[in-house]
Design an enzyme around this catalytic site. Structure first.
Site, mmCIF file in Angstrom:
data_model
loop_
_atom_site.group_PDB
_atom_site.id
_atom_site.type_symbol
_atom_site.label_atom_id
_atom_site.label_comp_id
_atom_site.label_asym_id
_atom_site.label_seq_id
_atom_site.Cartn_x
_atom_site.Cartn_y
_atom_site.Cartn_z
ATOM 1 N N GLY A 88 30.360 42.313 52.083
ATOM 2 C CA GLY A 88 31.231 41.308 52.677
ATOM 3 C C GLY A 88 30.465 40.004 52.780
ATOM 4 O O GLY A 88 29.362 39.962 53.335
ATOM 5 N N ARG A 122 22.886 39.468 45.399
ATOM 6 C CA ARG A 122 24.328 39.588 45.121
ATOM 7 C C ARG A 122 24.835 38.220 44.665
ATOM 8 O O ARG A 122 25.049 37.334 45.490
ATOM 9 C CB ARG A 122 25.127 40.037 46.356
ATOM 10 N N GLN A 125 35.960 51.006 49.838
ATOM 11 C CA GLN A 125 35.779 50.269 51.096
ATOM 12 C C GLN A 125 37.007 50.356 51.995
ATOM 13 O O GLN A 125 36.886 50.355 53.219
ATOM 14 C CB GLN A 125 35.453 48.803 50.816
ATOM 15 N N ASP A 163 35.035 36.485 48.744
ATOM 16 C CA ASP A 163 33.588 36.339 48.618
ATOM 17 C C ASP A 163 33.191 34.956 48.119
ATOM 18 O O ASP A 163 32.059 34.539 48.308
ATOM 19 C CB ASP A 163 33.032 37.411 47.677
ATOM 20 N N LYS A 207 37.357 41.232 46.019
ATOM 21 C CA LYS A 207 37.155 42.561 45.460
ATOM 22 C C LYS A 207 38.134 42.836 44.321
ATOM 23 O O LYS A 207 39.301 42.471 44.383
ATOM 24 C CB LYS A 207 37.311 43.607 46.565
#
Length: 352
Positions: free
Chosen positions: A50, A93, A202, A243, A254
């Site tokens: 997240g 990430r 998730q 994100d 996602k």
């Protein structure tokens, strides 16, 4: 200690602590981190996930790295000493812009703070980032709750994807913050449909668990059931997180979010995106420039450690997709709401 403390400073251990989200909902396990390299591994391995939560974790990663280096002797030049650790964090990430945002907020302190005060000053800034994120989530929850439809005949039904809740932030959540605020405003007359969110689950592992902790009526579905429920009039709105948001309002979230946006448009269902302004990347003109992380094939071929696909099959595993701004009913942030978002409306949010 809150069950939703996903990335915090542990005063007893004098290091960063993260809730291992890979073990939820079956186990609640905390892990401890004492260097930037360890924190980067935790971020990369999805102990935390997240965008806002990753930003908080990254900030604490900088703080623990400074503390580690200070034990060896105060560096003569902090920016040089911290360069390797911060580069390692930056690469962990690539899609989550909050990670870079946190690094860029921490970096100037290495130059402007007296050398002996750097570790403590960085820790103070990490704490500030965390507290600001909680306040931001509560503000966007209030803004978003006012947008959600109500239904006089039955509870309002909100669909969400992945996990954009307290587990994905410093606390309360972005998309789930909107849902929490709406649940309170509508006096509990609200239900949630949580998509399981393949391949990492998730929605099934995190969102369903998180909402049940707050006693919010939640139904779990597989991702490919969403269109059928929309077609049958069982969904009143879709709320997701993000994100990274491009300057023009395109949204990376996602994988599967774009599919939901297309389905929502087809069935005239409002599609909302909730994210803090720290997730907006004004240097990224459109969604085409957002880097999309490709993750391990094992996440697709295996489920909960058990192989579920034919051996030798080729795999694609992009972790995110991009939803064009034209499919978004409104972008919700801590400063307010941009309906039918575009570059001008997104820019105006920064001026509030």
């Amino acid at each position: 200690m809150s069950i939703f403390d996903v990335a915090v400073w542990d005063e007893a251990e004098h290091c960063a602590r993260m809730l291992d989200q890979r073990r939820l909902p079956n186990e609640v396990v905390n892990l401890y981190y004492r260097s930037a390299a360890e924190m980067a591994d935790g971020i990369r391995d999805m102990v935390v996930r997240g965008a806002p939560a990753i930003g908080c974790a990254c900030a604490y990663g900088v703080a623990v790295e400074a503390k580690r280096l200070a034990k060896q002797g105060i560096p003569s030049h902090w920016p040089t000493a911290m360069a390797e650790g911060m580069a390692t964090l930056r690469q962990s990430r690539p899609t989550a812009v909050n990670l870079t945002w946190a690094l860029e907020r921490m970096a100037p302190l290495l130059e402007t703070t007296p050398p002996h005060e750097v570790p403590q000053r960085l820790l103070q800034e990490a704490h500030a980032i965390r507290e600001e994120d909680i306040a931001s989530c509560r503000a966007m929850g209030a803004h978003g709750a006012a947008l959600l439809p109500t239904n006089s005949q039955r509870p309002t039904v909100i669909m969400t994807h992945c996990n954009a809740g307290a587990l994905a932030t410093a606390g309360y959540g972005t998309a789930l913050g909107v849902i929490r605020a709406a649940h309170t405003a509508q006096q509990g007359n609200l239900r949630v449909i949580a998509n399981e969110t393949r391949p990492y689950l998730q929605g099934a592992r995190l969102t369903a668990w998180e909402l049940l902790q707050d006693h919010i009526d939640t139904t779990l579905i597989t991702d490919n059931m969403a269109g059928w429920l929309m077609a049958n009039g069982e969904v009143d709105a879709v709320v997701v997180g993000s994100d990274r948001v491009a300057a023009n309002g395109d949204v990376a979230n996602k994988i599967g979010t774009y599919t939901l946006a297309v389905l929502a448009r087809r069935h005239d269902i409002p599609f909302f995106v909730a994210a803090p302004l720290s997730t907006v990347d004004l240097r990224c003109p459109t969604g085409r420039e957002i880097p999309i992380e490709e993750r391990s094939a094992n996440e697709v071929t295996h489920c909960m450690g058990i192989r579920s696909a034919a051996d030798g099959v080729k795999v694609r595993n992009p972790a995110f997709d991009v939803t064009p701004a034209e499919l978004i009913t409104a972008f919700i942030c801590e400063k307010g709401v941009a309906k039918a978002p575009d570059q001008e409306k997104i820019a105006k949010l920064f001026q509030i």
